[in-house]
Design a protein around this motif. Sequence first.
Motif, PDB file in Angstrom:
ATOM      1  N   LYS A   8       0.857  -1.192   0.000  1.00  0.00           N
ATOM      2  CA  LYS A   8       0.000   0.000   0.000  1.00  0.00           C
ATOM      3  C   LYS A   8       0.880   1.225   0.000  1.00  0.00           C
ATOM      4  O   LYS A   8       1.678   1.398   0.921  1.00  0.00           O
ATOM      5  N   ILE A  43      -0.565  -2.353  -4.769  1.00  0.00           N
ATOM      6  CA  ILE A  43       0.014  -3.252  -5.777  1.00  0.00           C
ATOM      7  C   ILE A  43       0.026  -4.646  -5.160  1.00  0.00           C
ATOM      8  O   ILE A  43       0.569  -4.834  -4.068  1.00  0.00           O
ATOM      9  N   LEU A  47       4.711 -13.979  -4.951  1.00  0.00           N
ATOM     10  CA  LEU A  47       6.161 -14.012  -4.890  1.00  0.00           C
ATOM     11  C   LEU A  47       6.594 -15.335  -4.298  1.00  0.00           C
ATOM     12  O   LEU A  47       5.990 -15.821  -3.348  1.00  0.00           O
ATOM     13  N   GLN A  58      12.705  -8.934   0.555  1.00  0.00           N
ATOM     14  CA  GLN A  58      12.684  -8.700  -0.897  1.00  0.00           C
ATOM     15  C   GLN A  58      11.709  -7.593  -1.247  1.00  0.00           C
ATOM     16  O   GLN A  58      12.026  -6.689  -2.033  1.00  0.00           O
ATOM     17  N   GLN A  61      12.953  -4.180  -0.342  1.00  0.00           N
ATOM     18  CA  GLN A  61      13.914  -3.678  -1.340  1.00  0.00           C
ATOM     19  C   GLN A  61      13.197  -3.189  -2.598  1.00  0.00           C
ATOM     20  O   GLN A  61      13.551  -2.154  -3.162  1.00  0.00           O
ATOM     21  N   MET A  62      12.191  -3.963  -3.065  1.00  0.00           N
ATOM     22  CA  MET A  62      11.432  -3.541  -4.263  1.00  0.00           C
ATOM     23  C   MET A  62      10.817  -2.169  -4.037  1.00  0.00           C
ATOM     24  O   MET A  62      10.803  -1.321  -4.932  1.00  0.00           O
ATOM     25  N   LYS A  65      13.496   0.494  -4.191  1.00  0.00           N
ATOM     26  CA  LYS A  65      14.124   0.686  -5.502  1.00  0.00           C
ATOM     27  C   LYS A  65      13.148   1.131  -6.568  1.00  0.00           C
ATOM     28  O   LYS A  65      13.502   1.826  -7.505  1.00  0.00           O
ATOM     29  N   LEU A  66      11.890   0.631  -6.492  1.00  0.00           N
ATOM     30  CA  LEU A  66      11.015   0.824  -7.659  1.00  0.00           C
ATOM     31  C   LEU A  66       9.577   1.203  -7.333  1.00  0.00           C
ATOM     32  O   LEU A  66       8.997   2.080  -7.980  1.00  0.00           O
ATOM     33  N   LEU A  67       8.971   0.533  -6.349  1.00  0.00           N
ATOM     34  CA  LEU A  67       7.519   0.687  -6.191  1.00  0.00           C
ATOM     35  C   LEU A  67       7.120   2.023  -5.568  1.00  0.00           C
ATOM     36  O   LEU A  67       6.028   2.526  -5.819  1.00  0.00           O
TER      37      LEU A  67
END
Lengths: 82, 82
Positions: A8, A43, A47, A58, A61-62, A65-67
């Motif tokens: 969220k 999202i 996984l 994990q 980290q996502m 880095k990205l979400l």
Amino acid sequence: MNFSVEVKTSLKKGMLNPEASTIEKALALLDYDVNNTQTINIIKFDLDAESRDEAYNQVDQMCQKLLCNPVIHDYEIDICGE
Amino acid sequence: MNFSVEVKTSLKKGMLNPEASTIEKALALLDYDVNNTQTINIIKFDLDAESRDEAYNQVDQMCQKLLCNPVIHDYEIDICGE
């Protein structure tokens, strides 16, 4: 093990949220009076990881880095084992 | 009475979700292997109404008119009294 993950993301407190204020203004034009509008994005994904802790790390980290953009977003991670 | 309302919108099953597939591809490029990615939007606001039923009806109209596109979106309404 397969985990089902939900991330969220929402804007940090105090950040301007143009999406929310546009919704509020548009609802006002239709004669609906609403307050404190906020928006949240979720999202969801599946996984594969060895343990819940590994899955959490994990996903964290996502997010970094990205979400999400950690400067402006708060995020919350929910993990359900299957 | 003041109600706190949460509207969850997501694409109907079978609709292409380019946002979700972009996230999945970007995570794959970073070596994270995730599946079944979905995105959900939540809009939260406070609403003044005489009863829970009236609040629900108003929010349902807002969804039909503005918050969702009923052709492509499913929506779910949660109402909490305060």
